[in-house]
Design a protein around this motif. Structure first.
Motif, mmCIF file in Angstrom:
data_model
loop_
_atom_site.group_PDB
_atom_site.id
_atom_site.type_symbol
_atom_site.label_atom_id
_atom_site.label_comp_id
_atom_site.label_asym_id
_atom_site.label_seq_id
_atom_site.Cartn_x
_atom_site.Cartn_y
_atom_site.Cartn_z
ATOM 1 N N TYR A 103 5.992 4.588 4.821
ATOM 2 C CA TYR A 103 6.246 5.267 3.758
ATOM 3 C C TYR A 103 6.586 4.411 2.751
ATOM 4 O O TYR A 103 7.139 3.120 2.825
ATOM 5 C CB TYR A 103 7.485 6.216 4.249
ATOM 6 C CG TYR A 103 7.447 6.933 5.665
ATOM 7 C CD1 TYR A 103 6.534 8.109 5.676
ATOM 8 C CD2 TYR A 103 7.809 6.180 6.760
ATOM 9 C CE1 TYR A 103 6.641 8.683 6.875
ATOM 10 C CE2 TYR A 103 7.452 6.982 8.127
ATOM 11 C CZ TYR A 103 7.230 8.276 7.983
ATOM 12 O OH TYR A 103 6.815 8.737 9.178
ATOM 13 N N ALA A 104 7.082 4.903 1.371
ATOM 14 C CA ALA A 104 7.349 3.992 0.425
ATOM 15 C C ALA A 104 8.548 3.538 0.525
ATOM 16 O O ALA A 104 8.832 2.525 -0.002
ATOM 17 C CB ALA A 104 7.358 4.956 -0.936
ATOM 18 N N ALA A 105 9.420 4.024 1.447
ATOM 19 C CA ALA A 105 10.737 3.535 1.569
ATOM 20 C C ALA A 105 11.070 2.684 2.798
ATOM 21 O O ALA A 105 12.094 2.043 2.789
ATOM 22 C CB ALA A 105 11.846 4.685 1.445
ATOM 23 N N GLY A 106 10.270 2.914 3.737
ATOM 24 C CA GLY A 106 10.371 2.147 4.954
ATOM 25 C C GLY A 106 9.158 2.446 6.117
ATOM 26 O O GLY A 106 8.108 2.786 5.526
ATOM 27 N N ALA A 107 9.451 2.183 7.247
ATOM 28 C CA ALA A 107 8.478 2.069 8.249
ATOM 29 C C ALA A 107 8.692 2.264 9.793
ATOM 30 O O ALA A 107 9.932 2.269 9.678
ATOM 31 C CB ALA A 107 7.684 0.706 8.350
ATOM 32 N N LEU A 127 0.796 -1.251 0.079
ATOM 33 C CA LEU A 127 0.069 0.015 0.007
ATOM 34 C C LEU A 127 0.780 1.280 0.046
ATOM 35 O O LEU A 127 0.679 2.221 -0.616
ATOM 36 C CB LEU A 127 -0.869 0.044 1.234
ATOM 37 C CG LEU A 127 -1.933 -0.915 1.294
ATOM 38 C CD1 LEU A 127 -2.683 -1.090 2.682
ATOM 39 C CD2 LEU A 127 -3.131 -0.696 0.114
ATOM 40 N N ALA A 128 1.875 1.165 0.841
ATOM 41 C CA ALA A 128 2.644 2.398 0.812
ATOM 42 C C ALA A 128 3.644 2.741 -0.457
ATOM 43 O O ALA A 128 3.680 3.873 -0.896
ATOM 44 C CB ALA A 128 3.858 2.355 2.053
ATOM 45 N N GLN A 129 3.773 1.686 -1.169
ATOM 46 C CA GLN A 129 4.781 1.873 -2.326
ATOM 47 C C GLN A 129 3.662 2.128 -3.512
ATOM 48 O O GLN A 129 3.999 2.864 -4.381
ATOM 49 C CB GLN A 129 5.631 0.667 -2.561
ATOM 50 C CG GLN A 129 6.811 0.633 -1.336
ATOM 51 C CD GLN A 129 7.673 -0.573 -1.448
ATOM 52 O OE1 GLN A 129 7.307 -1.599 -2.356
ATOM 53 N NE2 GLN A 129 8.846 -0.385 -1.021
ATOM 54 N N ASP A 130 2.794 1.341 -3.742
ATOM 55 C CA ASP A 130 1.853 1.216 -4.902
ATOM 56 C C ASP A 130 0.320 1.895 -4.797
ATOM 57 O O ASP A 130 -0.231 2.074 -5.754
ATOM 58 C CB ASP A 130 1.933 -0.180 -5.403
ATOM 59 C CG ASP A 130 3.327 -0.631 -5.603
ATOM 60 O OD1 ASP A 130 3.986 -0.022 -6.104
ATOM 61 O OD2 ASP A 130 3.513 -1.859 -5.448
ATOM 62 N N GLY A 131 0.033 2.253 -3.423
ATOM 63 C CA GLY A 131 -1.172 2.679 -2.981
ATOM 64 C C GLY A 131 -2.393 1.644 -3.311
ATOM 65 O O GLY A 131 -2.145 0.583 -3.534
ATOM 66 N N PRO A 132 -3.553 2.202 -3.083
ATOM 67 C CA PRO A 132 -4.030 3.282 -2.480
ATOM 68 C C PRO A 132 -3.610 3.473 -1.008
ATOM 69 O O PRO A 132 -3.510 2.264 -0.337
ATOM 70 C CB PRO A 132 -5.667 3.450 -2.940
ATOM 71 C CG PRO A 132 -5.909 2.052 -2.635
ATOM 72 C CD PRO A 132 -4.704 1.273 -3.425
ATOM 73 N N MET A 133 -3.476 4.644 -0.530
ATOM 74 C CA MET A 133 -3.172 4.667 0.990
ATOM 75 C C MET A 133 -4.207 5.163 1.674
ATOM 76 O O MET A 133 -5.004 6.255 1.282
ATOM 77 C CB MET A 133 -2.290 5.714 1.139
ATOM 78 C CG MET A 133 -0.357 5.155 0.771
ATOM 79 S SD MET A 133 -0.124 4.128 2.193
ATOM 80 C CE MET A 133 0.463 5.342 3.488
ATOM 81 N N PRO A 134 -4.833 4.437 2.657
ATOM 82 C CA PRO A 134 -5.846 4.885 3.626
ATOM 83 C C PRO A 134 -5.267 6.179 4.452
ATOM 84 O O PRO A 134 -4.042 6.545 4.429
ATOM 85 C CB PRO A 134 -6.084 3.548 4.449
ATOM 86 C CG PRO A 134 -4.817 2.855 4.558
ATOM 87 C CD PRO A 134 -4.150 3.146 3.376
ATOM 88 N N VAL A 150 -8.143 -0.543 -1.169
ATOM 89 C CA VAL A 150 -7.380 -1.258 0.004
ATOM 90 C C VAL A 150 -7.473 -2.432 0.258
ATOM 91 O O VAL A 150 -6.696 -3.156 0.616
ATOM 92 C CB VAL A 150 -7.361 -0.101 1.033
ATOM 93 C CG1 VAL A 150 -6.655 -0.574 2.309
ATOM 94 C CG2 VAL A 150 -6.896 1.228 0.840
ATOM 95 N N GLY A 151 -8.882 -2.932 0.259
ATOM 96 C CA GLY A 151 -9.081 -4.193 0.738
ATOM 97 C C GLY A 151 -8.725 -5.122 -0.276
ATOM 98 O O GLY A 151 -8.221 -6.104 0.181
ATOM 99 N N ALA A 152 -8.740 -4.956 -1.460
ATOM 100 C CA ALA A 152 -8.307 -5.813 -2.356
ATOM 101 C C ALA A 152 -6.815 -6.063 -2.387
ATOM 102 O O ALA A 152 -6.295 -7.117 -2.396
ATOM 103 C CB ALA A 152 -8.378 -5.089 -4.001
#
Length: 535
Positions: free
Chosen positions: A444-448, A301-308, A359-361
């Motif tokens: 984040y796209a690069a980490g957490a 989700l963080a890298q490719d979306g969608p982001m909640p 997001v659920g998918a």
């Protein structure tokens, strides 16, 4: 209303642990009832104040005599922050490091006057917002260069100064607490969207000074992402930074102030971007078979979306204990609990429905099982209650503390194991084996970011048991590629490891900034910056 002097928040919200949880603590961790702490504030007295007559007169001239407070209660309430060691010491009546006075300036000019007076009389100054620091950020290291120190309480700087609806920015004073700032914006149809766990008590100035990150950061960003301009009072004068949303005019000096923890100056106004108040919110829970599978889903989700708007994942232990719902702790114990993810969405009903489906998918494709809205709404209902749970654990004789870090996705698995191993080994060796829980708190796209909660028995000396564990885990974080803090800050607890993180030349650069803005070294001495080695 002031925060509970010996604990967190509103005393009316504190509640004893259910007997089921107390029994679990006894059985698993050997927790025994603690000695009765010093609960009577009237019986706790700090050492005599050390302000000279001339310094007192100068400070009274700066803010008005009625706003120079030297009574014992006010001084005790401004002693240190709200880490577990802070609370254990103040509960035991150890308040010899209380400030010599508490000052309440009314505006930027009065803050400047205070800094001038303190420079002249060699008085250290600790900016004080909500008092929620958990890293020693309110415990200066004063020495021969300082005759005394004062807490500079900014609660009177509590206005919404301006709202630019065209640019969607708001200028806020630093003494506004989170709920007050949000209420003022909500009245005009806007939200800041910044909801850290300390939200009910922390201040706008503190959010900026410590680079705070809220629980809705997936949707709104970190607080430092929101800041467009700052006004800062320093011993050398006024520093104003930020005149456009982005600029190529040299290094961004806003970033020098953000995270500076009162060591470079006192923030007196913050301009932030705001967003229209959402018309609807929805929260839901998802179960994953393992922490690894859940982490992969969050990364997707963080890298490719969608982001909640909200996205967090508890590991197996935290899920089993039920820490995502502090109001019902211990009520959902199950050996097959898996890992709970909480997902939140904001916007119009149509936007939420669309994003929720997409997001659920992604979550389902990574092995997630939908649990409906109850786990999510339960988390949202109790998301500010964990610090109250910590107080209840202390009352029951348990030790409970938190720490956090962040790393690139490729380093997160090793970082997770390194922190758990360091905590378990050192605390077990001290005779207080812990329960270590974790959740992914920000992505984040690069980490957490990883947020850990540690619970164990207090033992004979809980502070002494914790100190080597804290050192060991700080070492482990840096060795595993993590940052020493993602959102709690540096203070004194992380200062020496922050120095390792930025390197010797980085420390020299920061000292050069401090020497230019605060040549007498009165601002929060010992916070953020370690001493330079003698030449």
């Amino acid at each position: 209303m002031d925060m509970l002097w010996s604990g967190w928040g509103d005393p009316a919200k504190a509640a004893p642990l259910p007997e089921q949880v107390v029994g679990l603590l006894r059985e698993l961790l050997g927790v025994r009832p603690a000695d009765a702490p010093a609960k009577d504030l009237a019986a706790v007295a700090p050492r005599p104040g050390r302000l000279t007559g001339a310094a007192s007169a100068a400070l009274a001239a700066a803010v008005g005599e009625e706003f120079v407070r030297t009574d014992d209660e006010t001084r005790v309430r401004h002693t240190r922050g709200k880490s577990t060691p802070d609370l254990l010491r103040v509960r035991a009546g150890e308040v010899d490091d209380a400030p010599d006075a508490v000052l309440l300036p009314a505006d930027h000019d009065e803050v400047l006057a205070v800094l001038r007076a303190c420079t002249e009389h060699r008085v250290a100054v600790v900016p004080f917002g909500g008092g929620t620091s958990v890293v020693g950020g309110l415990a200066p290291e004063t020495g021969p260069a300082h005759h005394a120190f004062v807490a500079l309480d900014l609660r009177r700087l509590d206005r919404l100064v301006a709202l630019d609806e065209t640019s969607r920015t708001a200028t806020l004073q630093p003494g506004l607490r989170g709920p007050e700032a949000e209420a003022l914006l909500n009245e005009r149809g806007y939200t800041l969207g910044h909801f850290p766990q300390s939200f009910e008590w922390a201040s706008v100035g503190g959010f900026a000074a410590a680079r705070s990150s809220g629980q809705a950061s997936a949707g709104y960003g970190r607080f430092d992402d929101m800041v467009t301009a700052l006004r800062v009072a320093t011993p050398r004068g006024t520093l104003e930074v930020g005149r456009a949303p982005r600029s190529a005019a040299g290094p961004d000096l806003r970033q020098l102030v953000l995270g500076s923890e009162g060591a470079f100056g006192v923030i007196t106004s913050v301009t932030v971007r705001v967003r229209p108040l959402p018309s609807a919110k929805a929260y839901e829970g998802w179960r994953f078979p393992s922490f690894d599978r859940g982490r992969d889903a969050l990364r997707a989700l963080a890298q490719d979306g969608p982001m909640p708007t909200v996205l967090r994942l508890s590991d197996e232990t935290e899920t089993m204990i039920g820490l995502a719902k502090p109001d019902a702790i211990g009520g959902g114990l199950a050996s097959d609990a898996g890992c709970l993810a909480v997902v939140g969405h904001e916007g119009t009903a149509e936007e939420i429905a669309d994003r929720r489906a997409r997001v659920g998918a992604v979550l389902a494709a990574h092995g997630g099982e939908p649990l409906g809205e109850e786990p999510g709404t339960g988390w949202a209902h109790g998301r500010y209650n964990a610090p109250y749970l910590r107080d209840s654990l202390l009352d029951a004789g348990a030790f409970a503390e938190t720490l956090e870090t962040a790393a690139f996705w490729s380093d997160v698995p090793a970082l997770y194991e390194a922190v758990r191993t360091a905590l378990t080994r050192t605390l077990t060796d001290a005779g207080t084996p812990p329960l270590v829980m974790c959740h992914v708190s920000h992505v984040y796209a690069a980490g957490a970011s990883l947020y850990f909660t540690v619970v164990g028995a207090q033992g004979e000396d809980a502070v002494a048991h914790w100190a080597p564990a804290k050192r060991a885990v700080n070492d482990a974080i840096l060795a595993a590629g993590g940052t020493i803090s993602h959102h709690h800050g540096v203070g004194t607890d992380h200062r020496d490891w922050y120095a390792q993180e930025v390197g010797p030349l980085g420390v020299e650069v920061l000292h050069a900034v401090k020497d230019r803005l605060d040549p007498a070294g009165i601002l929060n001495p010992g916070i953020l910056l370690p001493p330079l080695p003698s030449s």
